[in-house]
Design an enzyme around this catalytic site. Structure first.
Site, PDB file in Angstrom:
ATOM      1  N   CYS A 123     -29.557  -3.873  -7.414  1.00 37.93           N
ATOM      2  CA  CYS A 123     -30.057  -4.148  -5.935  1.00 37.93           C
ATOM      3  C   CYS A 123     -31.807  -4.505  -5.916  1.00 37.93           C
ATOM      4  O   CYS A 123     -32.184  -4.973  -4.906  1.00 37.93           O
ATOM      5  CB  CYS A 123     -30.293  -2.904  -5.083  1.00 37.93           C
ATOM      6  SG  CYS A 123     -28.354  -2.317  -5.109  1.00 37.93           S
ATOM      7  N   HIS A 266     -34.696  -2.381   0.900  1.00 42.12           N
ATOM      8  CA  HIS A 266     -33.257  -2.358   0.494  1.00 42.12           C
ATOM      9  C   HIS A 266     -32.273  -2.039   1.443  1.00 42.12           C
ATOM     10  O   HIS A 266     -32.748  -0.856   2.010  1.00 42.12           O
ATOM     11  CB  HIS A 266     -33.094  -1.852  -0.790  1.00 42.12           C
ATOM     12  CG  HIS A 266     -31.586  -2.089  -1.194  1.00 42.12           C
ATOM     13  ND1 HIS A 266     -31.103  -3.381  -1.198  1.00 42.12           N
ATOM     14  CD2 HIS A 266     -30.820  -1.174  -1.602  1.00 42.12           C
ATOM     15  CE1 HIS A 266     -29.985  -3.231  -1.606  1.00 42.12           C
ATOM     16  NE2 HIS A 266     -29.854  -1.675  -2.014  1.00 42.12           N
ATOM     17  N   ASN A 296     -24.557  -3.154   2.560  1.00 45.04           N
ATOM     18  CA  ASN A 296     -25.378  -3.286   1.004  1.00 45.04           C
ATOM     19  C   ASN A 296     -24.860  -4.395   0.478  1.00 45.04           C
ATOM     20  O   ASN A 296     -23.842  -4.432  -0.051  1.00 45.04           O
ATOM     21  CB  ASN A 296     -25.547  -2.037   0.372  1.00 45.04           C
ATOM     22  CG  ASN A 296     -26.014  -1.897  -0.942  1.00 45.04           C
ATOM     23  OD1 ASN A 296     -26.630  -3.009  -1.376  1.00 45.04           O
ATOM     24  ND2 ASN A 296     -26.080  -0.955  -1.612  1.00 45.04           N
TER      25      ASN A 296
HETATM   26  N1  COA Z   1     -15.292   8.237   5.393  1.00 46.18           N
HETATM   27  C1  COA Z   1     -15.248   9.585   5.798  1.00 46.18           C
HETATM   28  N2  COA Z   1     -15.628  10.490   4.928  1.00 46.18           N
HETATM   29  C2  COA Z   1     -15.998  10.182   3.577  1.00 46.18           C
HETATM   30  C3  COA Z   1     -16.352   8.853   3.392  1.00 46.18           C
HETATM   31  C4  COA Z   1     -15.778   8.035   4.253  1.00 46.18           C
HETATM   32  N3  COA Z   1     -16.131   6.620   3.963  1.00 46.18           N
HETATM   33  N4  COA Z   1     -16.820   8.839   2.229  1.00 46.18           N
HETATM   34  C5  COA Z   1     -17.129  10.088   1.722  1.00 46.18           C
HETATM   35  N5  COA Z   1     -16.726  10.993   2.874  1.00 46.18           N
HETATM   36  C6  COA Z   1     -16.614  12.360   2.814  1.00 46.18           C
HETATM   37  C7  COA Z   1     -16.567  13.130   1.577  1.00 46.18           C
HETATM   38  O1  COA Z   1     -15.274  13.269   0.841  1.00 46.18           O
HETATM   39  C8  COA Z   1     -17.152  14.547   1.840  1.00 46.18           C
HETATM   40  O2  COA Z   1     -16.294  15.043   2.151  1.00 46.18           O
HETATM   41  P1  COA Z   1     -15.878  16.742   1.717  1.00 46.18           P
HETATM   42  O3  COA Z   1     -17.286  17.533   2.241  1.00 46.18           O
HETATM   43  O4  COA Z   1     -14.793  17.131   2.447  1.00 46.18           O
HETATM   44  O5  COA Z   1     -16.092  16.940   0.161  1.00 46.18           O
HETATM   45  C9  COA Z   1     -18.012  14.253   2.771  1.00 46.18           C
HETATM   46  O6  COA Z   1     -17.701  12.859   3.457  1.00 46.18           O
HETATM   47  C10 COA Z   1     -19.664  14.080   2.636  1.00 46.18           C
HETATM   48  O7  COA Z   1     -19.827  13.300   1.365  1.00 46.18           O
HETATM   49  P2  COA Z   1     -21.114  13.069   0.867  1.00 46.18           P
HETATM   50  O8  COA Z   1     -21.133  12.396  -0.344  1.00 46.18           O
HETATM   51  O9  COA Z   1     -22.071  14.260   0.912  1.00 46.18           O
HETATM   52  O10 COA Z   1     -21.840  12.143   2.054  1.00 46.18           O
HETATM   53  P3  COA Z   1     -23.535  11.716   2.306  1.00 46.18           P
HETATM   54  O11 COA Z   1     -23.876  12.283   3.512  1.00 46.18           O
HETATM   55  O12 COA Z   1     -24.235  12.077   0.970  1.00 46.18           O
HETATM   56  O13 COA Z   1     -23.230  10.190   2.506  1.00 46.18           O
HETATM   57  C11 COA Z   1     -23.075   8.245   0.881  1.00 46.18           C
HETATM   58  C12 COA Z   1     -22.529   9.619   1.181  1.00 46.18           C
HETATM   59  C13 COA Z   1     -22.688   7.461  -0.117  1.00 46.18           C
HETATM   60  C14 COA Z   1     -23.326   7.647   2.403  1.00 46.18           C
HETATM   61  C15 COA Z   1     -24.549   8.382   0.685  1.00 46.18           C
HETATM   62  O14 COA Z   1     -24.863   9.616  -0.355  1.00 46.18           O
HETATM   63  C16 COA Z   1     -25.453   7.355   0.164  1.00 46.18           C
HETATM   64  O15 COA Z   1     -25.949   6.469   0.877  1.00 46.18           O
HETATM   65  N6  COA Z   1     -25.856   7.300  -1.120  1.00 46.18           N
HETATM   66  C17 COA Z   1     -26.725   6.306  -1.700  1.00 46.18           C
HETATM   67  C18 COA Z   1     -25.826   5.094  -1.711  1.00 46.18           C
HETATM   68  C19 COA Z   1     -26.627   3.810  -2.041  1.00 46.18           C
HETATM   69  O16 COA Z   1     -27.693   3.611  -1.750  1.00 46.18           O
HETATM   70  N7  COA Z   1     -25.996   3.088  -3.168  1.00 46.18           N
HETATM   71  C20 COA Z   1     -26.693   2.104  -3.620  1.00 46.18           C
HETATM   72  C21 COA Z   1     -27.783   2.076  -3.968  1.00 46.18           C
HETATM   73  S1  COA Z   1     -28.621   0.436  -4.317  1.00 46.18           S
END
Ligand code: COA
Length: 339
Positions: A123, A266, A296
Site C-alpha cells: 500500500c 492510505h 482498500n
Molecule cells: N463481518 C462480521 N464480523 C466479522 C468480520 C466481518 N466481515 N470480520 C471479522 N469479524 C468478527 C471477528 O470474527 C471477531 O469475532 P469474535 O469477537 O467473535 O472473535 C470480531 O468481528 C472482531 O474482530 P476483530 O479482528 O477484533 O475486529 P477489528 O475491530 O480489529 O476490525 C479489521 C477488523 C480487519 C477491520 C481491523 O483490524 C483493521 O482494519 N485492521 C487493519 C487492516 C488494514 O489496514 N489492512 C491493510 C493495511 S494496508
C-alpha cells in the site's frame, strides 16, 4: 529501517504535472457481501467505514486500469506516452510475475523511449514510486516520469474469508512528474520519507504463488494465493507508522501540522485514519476520505485519492497536502506537496 534520502533541498525541485485515476464499472456493495459471507453492512461500516468497492471484470487486468489512469494523468499534463522517460508501476497484483506490469503499460501508451519497471511495496508503493521518480528527475537522469499505483486485488482475495474479503477493491491512480521550471508551477514536492520493517512480514502477506510456495494441484484449494492478515496487529502498526511518517515529512518540509491544509491518507480503515489525524491534531474537515466508495485498493489508494482531491474543490492553489501510506512489508511512506 527508514530512509533519509528525501532531502529535497540539495536537488532540483520536482512537481506533479498531472494526475489521473480509474476504477472498474462493477460495484460490490456491503449488502452484496452479506449474500456471500456471514457479515453485515453494519459491521463493515462501523469497523472500517467502507460501503462499497469496485471490482474489475475477468478480462480487465491491472495494466488495463493503470493505462486508463495514466492516459488521464498525461492528458492533464499536456503530454503523450512518447514524452515519457520513466514508468514505474507500484503493484502487488501484477498481470504476470514477469514481465513487469509497467512493460504492458509502456506498450499500450506507446511510450517507446521510457524505461519501465514495477515496485512492490504494497500500500506504500505509490509513494515509494513518487520518491524514486523524484530522485531520478532531481538528479537529472530522466526528465519526465509516470508513476502509477494499480491493483486488481479481487484476484488475490479469498472470497469465503470474511476477515479479509470485505476490505479490498480494484482501481488505479497515476501522476506525471517533471522538474519544476517556474515558481508558479503547482504540485511541488516539498519532502518525502520512506520506511520498512522486514521483521513483520508475517502479519500481512500473500503466502503462496511465489518461489517459497508455488501453487500446485495439491495445495490449490487452500487459498494460499490470497491476502492473509492479522487485522488487529496491522491496525496498531499502521497507526504508529503513519503518525511517525507524517511527522517526519512535515518536519522535513519545514512545516508543522497546523500548516497542512489537507491530509490524503492510505484508505484502509476510517478508524486508523481518525487515530492518526487525532494524534497529529488535524481536524476531520482537513482529511480526504473516499474509502467508503472504493475500499482498500492498496497501492492505488493514495493515487486515486490524490487525483479526486486535486480535481475537486477540496484543494486550492497553494495548499499543502500531506500524503501518507502504510502496507505489507511492513512499509510506510509520506510526502508533503504544495499544490
Ligand atoms: N463481518 C462480521 N464480523 C466479522 C468480520 C466481518 N466481515 N470480520 C471479522 N469479524 C468478527 C471477528 O470474527 C471477531 O469475532 P469474535 O469477537 O467473535 O472473535 C470480531 O468481528 C472482531 O474482530 P476483530 O479482528 O477484533 O475486529 P477489528 O475491530 O480489529 O476490525 C479489521 C477488523 C480487519 C477491520 C481491523 O483490524 C483493521 O482494519 N485492521 C487493519 C487492516 C488494514 O489496514 N489492512 C491493510 C493495511 S494496508
Amino acid at each position: 529501517m527508514t530512509s533519509n534520502a528525501a532531502n529535497t533541498q540539495s536537488l532540483l525541485p520536482v512537481r506533479i504535472a498531472g494526475t489521473g485515476s480509474y476504477v472498474p464499472k462493477k460495484i460490490l456493495t456491503n449488502h452484496d457481501l452479506e449474500k456471500m459471507v456471514e457479515t453485515s453492512d453494519d459491521w463493515i461500516t462501523s469497523r472500517t467505514g467502507i460501503k462499497e468497492r469496485h471490482i474489475a471484470a475477468k478480462d480487465e487486468f491491472t495494466s488495463h486500469m493503470a493505462t486508463h489512469a495514466a492516459n488521464r494523468a498525461l492528458e492533464q499534463a499536456g503530454l503523450q506516452g512518447e514524452d515519457l522517460d520513466l514508468i514505474i508501476v507500484a503493484t502487488i497484483t501484477p498481470d504476470t510475475l514477469t514481465p513487469a506490469t509497467a512493460c504492458y503499460v509502456q506498450q499500450s501508451l506507446g511510450a517507446n523511449r521510457a524505461i519501465a519497471f514495477d515496485i512492490s511495496a504494497a500500500c506504500s508503493g505509490f509513494l515509494y514510486a513518487l520518491e524514486f521518480a523524484r530522485v531520478a528527475i532531481a538528479a537529472g537522469s530522466v526528465k519526465t516520469a509516470l508513476i502509477i499505483g494499480a491493483e486488481k486485488l479481487s484476484a488475490f482475495v479469498n472470497w469465503t474469508d470474511r476477515d479479509t474479503c470485505v476490505l479490498f477493491g480494484d482501481g488505479a491512480g497515476a501522476a506525471v512528474l517533471s522538474a519544476q521550471k517556474n515558481d508558479s508551477d503547482t504540485g511541488k514536492i516539498l519532502s518525502s520519507h520512506l520506511g520498512t520493517d522486514g521483521k513483520q512480514t508475517a502479519i500481512l502477506n500473500i503466502p503462496g504463488g511465489g518461489s517459497a510456495c508455488p501453487i500446485t494441484l495439491q495445495n490449490a484449494e487452500q487459498h494460499l494465493a490470497a491476502l492473509s492478515m492479522q487485522g488487529r496487529e496491522v491496525f496498531k502498526c499502521a497507526v504508529n507508522a503513519m503518525r511517525q511518517a507524517s511527522e517526519i515529512a512535515i518536519e522535513k518540509a519545514g512545516l508543522t501540522s497546523e500548516d497542512i491544509d489537507l491530509v490524503i491518507p492510505h484508505q484502509a480503515n476510517l478508524r486508523i485514519i481518525d487515530a492518526i489525524t487525532d494524534r497529529l491534531k488535524i481536524s476531520k474537515d482537513r482529511v480526504f476520505i473516499n474509502l467508503d466508495k472504493y475500499g482498500n485498493t492498496s497501492a492505488a489508494a493514495v493515487a486515486i485519492a490524490l487525483d479526486e482531491a486535486t480535481r475537486s474543490d477540496a484543494v486550492k492553489p497553494g495548499d499543502r497536502i500531506l500524503l501518507v501510506a502504510f502496507g505489507a512489508g511492513l512499509t510506510w511512506a509520506s510526502a508533503v506537496i504544495e499544490w
